[in-house]
Design a protein around this motif. Structure first.
Motif, PDB file in Angstrom:
ATOM      1  N   GLY A   8       0.698  -1.334   0.165  1.00 57.13           N
ATOM      2  CA  GLY A   8       0.207  -0.018  -0.331  1.00 57.13           C
ATOM      3  C   GLY A   8       1.272   1.229   0.094  1.00 57.13           C
ATOM      4  N   LEU A   9       1.105   1.589   0.937  1.00 54.09           N
ATOM      5  CA  LEU A   9       2.652   2.671   1.114  1.00 54.09           C
ATOM      6  C   LEU A   9       4.151   1.649   1.615  1.00 54.09           C
ATOM      7  CD1 LEU A   9       0.486   4.601   3.880  1.00 54.09           C
ATOM      8  CD2 LEU A   9       0.481   5.542   1.155  1.00 54.09           C
ATOM      9  N   ASP A  10       5.042   2.483   0.231  1.00 59.80           N
ATOM     10  CA  ASP A  10       6.438   2.319   1.119  1.00 59.80           C
ATOM     11  C   ASP A  10       7.445   3.096   0.928  1.00 59.80           C
ATOM     12  OD1 ASP A  10       9.599   1.858   0.440  1.00 59.80           O
ATOM     13  OD2 ASP A  10       9.141   0.381  -1.566  1.00 59.80           O
ATOM     14  N   LEU A  11       7.522   3.931   2.776  1.00 60.11           N
ATOM     15  CA  LEU A  11       8.289   4.983   2.850  1.00 60.11           C
ATOM     16  C   LEU A  11       9.313   4.666   3.520  1.00 60.11           C
ATOM     17  CD1 LEU A  11       5.434   6.172   5.688  1.00 60.11           C
ATOM     18  CD2 LEU A  11       5.433   6.774   2.906  1.00 60.11           C
ATOM     19  N   GLU A  12      10.435   5.309   2.265  1.00 63.59           N
ATOM     20  CA  GLU A  12      11.908   4.494   2.273  1.00 63.59           C
ATOM     21  C   GLU A  12      12.569   6.809   1.512  1.00 63.59           C
ATOM     22  OE1 GLU A  12      15.676   2.702  -0.258  1.00 63.59           O
ATOM     23  OE2 GLU A  12      13.384   2.407  -1.019  1.00 63.59           O
ATOM     24  N   LYS A  13      13.604   6.743   2.900  1.00 61.12           N
ATOM     25  CA  LYS A  13      13.975   8.040   3.613  1.00 61.12           C
ATOM     26  C   LYS A  13      12.711   8.662   3.174  1.00 61.12           C
ATOM     27  CE  LYS A  13      18.235   6.193   1.575  1.00 61.12           C
ATOM     28  NZ  LYS A  13      19.275   6.039   0.397  1.00 61.12           N
ATOM     29  N   ALA A  14      11.975   8.974   3.703  1.00 63.98           N
ATOM     30  CA  ALA A  14      11.154   9.576   4.319  1.00 63.98           C
ATOM     31  C   ALA A  14      11.056  10.318   5.556  1.00 63.98           C
ATOM     32  CB  ALA A  14      10.070   8.930   3.740  1.00 63.98           C
ATOM     33  N   TYR A  15      10.636  12.161   5.741  1.00 69.17           N
ATOM     34  CA  TYR A  15      11.186  12.547   6.849  1.00 69.17           C
ATOM     35  C   TYR A  15       9.578  13.360   7.024  1.00 69.17           C
ATOM     36  CZ  TYR A  15      13.426  15.349   3.732  1.00 69.17           C
ATOM     37  OH  TYR A  15      13.680  16.351   2.916  1.00 69.17           O
ATOM     38  N   SER A  16       9.577  13.685   8.303  1.00 72.40           N
ATOM     39  CA  SER A  16       8.585  15.272   8.732  1.00 72.40           C
ATOM     40  C   SER A  16       7.606  14.926   8.202  1.00 72.40           C
ATOM     41  CB  SER A  16       8.992  16.229   8.303  1.00 72.40           C
ATOM     42  OG  SER A  16      10.291  16.395   9.648  1.00 72.40           O
ATOM     43  N   GLY A  17       6.811  13.407   8.223  1.00 75.99           N
ATOM     44  CA  GLY A  17       5.587  13.401   7.525  1.00 75.99           C
ATOM     45  C   GLY A  17       4.129  13.331   8.322  1.00 75.99           C
ATOM     46  N   VAL A  59       1.793  -1.674   5.345  1.00 73.03           N
ATOM     47  CA  VAL A  59       2.716  -0.410   4.548  1.00 73.03           C
ATOM     48  C   VAL A  59       4.573  -0.638   5.167  1.00 73.03           C
ATOM     49  CG1 VAL A  59       3.523   1.357   6.284  1.00 73.03           C
ATOM     50  CG2 VAL A  59       0.830   1.441   6.238  1.00 73.03           C
ATOM     51  N   ARG A  60       5.407   0.043   3.848  1.00 70.10           N
ATOM     52  CA  ARG A  60       6.967  -0.444   4.407  1.00 70.10           C
ATOM     53  C   ARG A  60       7.842   0.714   4.845  1.00 70.10           C
ATOM     54  NH1 ARG A  60       9.274  -4.061  -0.319  1.00 70.10           N
ATOM     55  NH2 ARG A  60       7.952  -5.357   0.951  1.00 70.10           N
ATOM     56  N   VAL A  61       7.934   0.783   6.250  1.00 72.81           N
ATOM     57  CA  VAL A  61       8.810   1.726   6.530  1.00 72.81           C
ATOM     58  C   VAL A  61      10.148   1.519   6.827  1.00 72.81           C
ATOM     59  CG1 VAL A  61       8.721   3.738   7.981  1.00 72.81           C
ATOM     60  CG2 VAL A  61       6.982   2.526   8.328  1.00 72.81           C
ATOM     61  N   ARG A  62      11.362   2.314   5.663  1.00 72.57           N
ATOM     62  CA  ARG A  62      12.731   2.422   5.455  1.00 72.57           C
ATOM     63  C   ARG A  62      13.321   2.991   6.364  1.00 72.57           C
ATOM     64  NH1 ARG A  62      12.963  -1.283   0.080  1.00 72.57           N
ATOM     65  NH2 ARG A  62      10.862   0.153  -0.788  1.00 72.57           N
ATOM     66  N   GLU A  63      14.378   3.065   6.949  1.00 72.84           N
ATOM     67  CA  GLU A  63      15.177   4.608   6.982  1.00 72.84           C
ATOM     68  C   GLU A  63      14.463   6.028   6.648  1.00 72.84           C
ATOM     69  OE1 GLU A  63      19.129   4.619   5.065  1.00 72.84           O
ATOM     70  OE2 GLU A  63      17.712   2.896   4.156  1.00 72.84           O
ATOM     71  N   ALA A  64      13.479   6.053   7.091  1.00 71.89           N
ATOM     72  CA  ALA A  64      12.042   7.154   7.917  1.00 71.89           C
ATOM     73  C   ALA A  64      12.197   7.644   8.896  1.00 71.89           C
ATOM     74  CB  ALA A  64      11.137   6.991   7.708  1.00 71.89           C
ATOM     75  N   ILE A  65      11.952   9.075   9.371  1.00 70.68           N
ATOM     76  CA  ILE A  65      12.320   9.629  10.677  1.00 70.68           C
ATOM     77  C   ILE A  65      11.317  10.377  11.227  1.00 70.68           C
ATOM     78  CG2 ILE A  65      14.834   9.016  11.019  1.00 70.68           C
ATOM     79  CD1 ILE A  65      15.058  12.037  10.367  1.00 70.68           C
ATOM     80  N   SER A  66      10.304  10.607  12.268  1.00 70.57           N
ATOM     81  CA  SER A  66       9.283  11.866  12.174  1.00 70.57           C
ATOM     82  C   SER A  66       8.017  11.906  11.535  1.00 70.57           C
ATOM     83  CB  SER A  66      10.181  13.335  12.472  1.00 70.57           C
ATOM     84  OG  SER A  66      11.468  13.437  12.989  1.00 70.57           O
ATOM     85  N   ASN A  67       7.807  10.675  11.324  1.00 71.02           N
ATOM     86  CA  ASN A  67       6.918  10.197  10.253  1.00 71.02           C
ATOM     87  C   ASN A  67       5.358   9.894  11.465  1.00 71.02           C
ATOM     88  OD1 ASN A  67       6.863  10.115   7.289  1.00 71.02           O
ATOM     89  ND2 ASN A  67       9.065   9.226   8.420  1.00 71.02           N
ATOM     90  N   PHE A  68       4.363  10.627  10.804  1.00 63.58           N
ATOM     91  CA  PHE A  68       3.507  10.746  12.138  1.00 63.58           C
ATOM     92  C   PHE A  68       2.172   9.853  12.061  1.00 63.58           C
ATOM     93  CE2 PHE A  68       5.894  14.238  13.658  1.00 63.58           C
ATOM     94  CZ  PHE A  68       5.840  14.379  15.171  1.00 63.58           C
ATOM     95  N   PHE A  69       1.690   8.754  12.805  1.00 64.34           N
ATOM     96  CA  PHE A  69       0.866   8.491  11.900  1.00 64.34           C
ATOM     97  C   PHE A  69      -0.075   8.479  12.567  1.00 64.34           C
ATOM     98  CE2 PHE A  69       2.527   5.577   8.487  1.00 64.34           C
ATOM     99  CZ  PHE A  69       4.219   5.825   9.006  1.00 64.34           C
ATOM    100  N   ASP A  70      -1.903   8.715  11.672  1.00 67.41           N
ATOM    101  CA  ASP A  70      -3.051   9.268  12.793  1.00 67.41           C
ATOM    102  C   ASP A  70      -3.917   8.243  12.134  1.00 67.41           C
ATOM    103  OD1 ASP A  70      -5.023   9.556  14.077  1.00 67.41           O
ATOM    104  OD2 ASP A  70      -5.373  11.502  13.612  1.00 67.41           O
ATOM    105  N   SER A  71      -4.676   7.115  12.485  1.00 58.47           N
ATOM    106  CA  SER A  71      -5.762   6.529  11.912  1.00 58.47           C
ATOM    107  C   SER A  71      -5.677   5.789  10.735  1.00 58.47           C
ATOM    108  CB  SER A  71      -7.229   7.250  12.011  1.00 58.47           C
ATOM    109  OG  SER A  71      -7.264   7.886  13.140  1.00 58.47           O
TER     110      SER A  71
END
Length: 217
Positions: free
Chosen positions: A163-172, A191-203
């Motif tokens: 669905g979502l692939d977040l790689e080196k994603a930040y402040s999201g 959801v796949r998360v790799r090397e990502a920082i400060s990402n906020f997930f809600d609901s």
């Protein structure tokens, strides 16, 4: 149905539910003041293959000033992947279930966002499957790579394989997103998360047959 709302180290924070203020103070996205209706640029939203028209519109976006594209209610079908590689880009629909983007392909990434900042995608449904065979055998719905200050909000993602692939994603800010699968063809991830920082997930609501959340691989 799996509903995840959690905090993992410094990467994730718990935020209020849909409808409330996001609270993500460090996620700053400044939208363009001028919203452009894609129908004014030859995009019809009638379910026909509009790969060329949508691709040309994205390619025409100014690299500095960006654009705020509005997709009214309708079905926007495309068979070639879409890419956003320019800052200050915003995309809005009339709401999930009203504005529908259909990536008509059994594989590939529907929407890639790479090497940008200050972008948002709101209020639409993204479905990914080959309508001729009713299958999805690989790929990703939305990939965010090496990008920051981004928002994914009020989205429904169906049959992305991932669905979502977040790689080196930040402040999201990823808020009020439903990820599910219906068609046959493989083991889907949410959801796949790799090397990502400060990402906020809600609901975030994930319903898939393989892994809801995958970290680091």
């Amino acid at each position: 149905m799996k509903n995840f709302l959690f905090c993992v180290m410094v990467v994730f924070s718990v935020l209020p539910s849909c409808g409330g203020e996001s609270g993500a103070r460090n996620v700053i996205v400044t939208q363009s003041s001028v919203m452009v209706n894609v129908r004014d640029f030859g995009v019809k939203g009638d379910g026909s293959d509009e790969s060329a028209a949508i691709g040309a519109l994205l390619a025409s976006v100014d690299a500095t000033s960006g654009a705020h594209l509005y997709f009214p209610s309708g079905t926007y079908r495309f068979t070639s992947p879409l890419a956003v590689s320019k800052n200050n880009f915003f995309m809005d629909g009339d709401g999930a279930g009203l504005t529908i983007l259909h990536f008509d392909s059994s594989n590939g990434t529907a929407l890639t966002v790479s090497d940008v900042s200050n972008v948002s995608f709101r209020n639409f449904t993204l479905i990914c499957f080959d309508s001729a065979t009713n299958t999805r055998t690989g790929g990703t719905a939305i990939k965010v790579y090496n990008s920051g200050s981004y928002v994914l909000e009020n989205l429904v993602i169906t049959d992305g394989y991932t669905g979502l692939d977040l790689e080196k994603a930040y402040s999201g800010l990823i808020r009020c997103v439903n990820i599910t699968e219906y068609v046959s063809g493989g083991s889907f991830d949410g959801v796949r998360v790799r090397e990502a920082i400060s990402n906020f997930f809600d609901s975030i609501d994930v319903n898939c047959r393989n892994v809801g959340w995958r970290f680091g691989t």
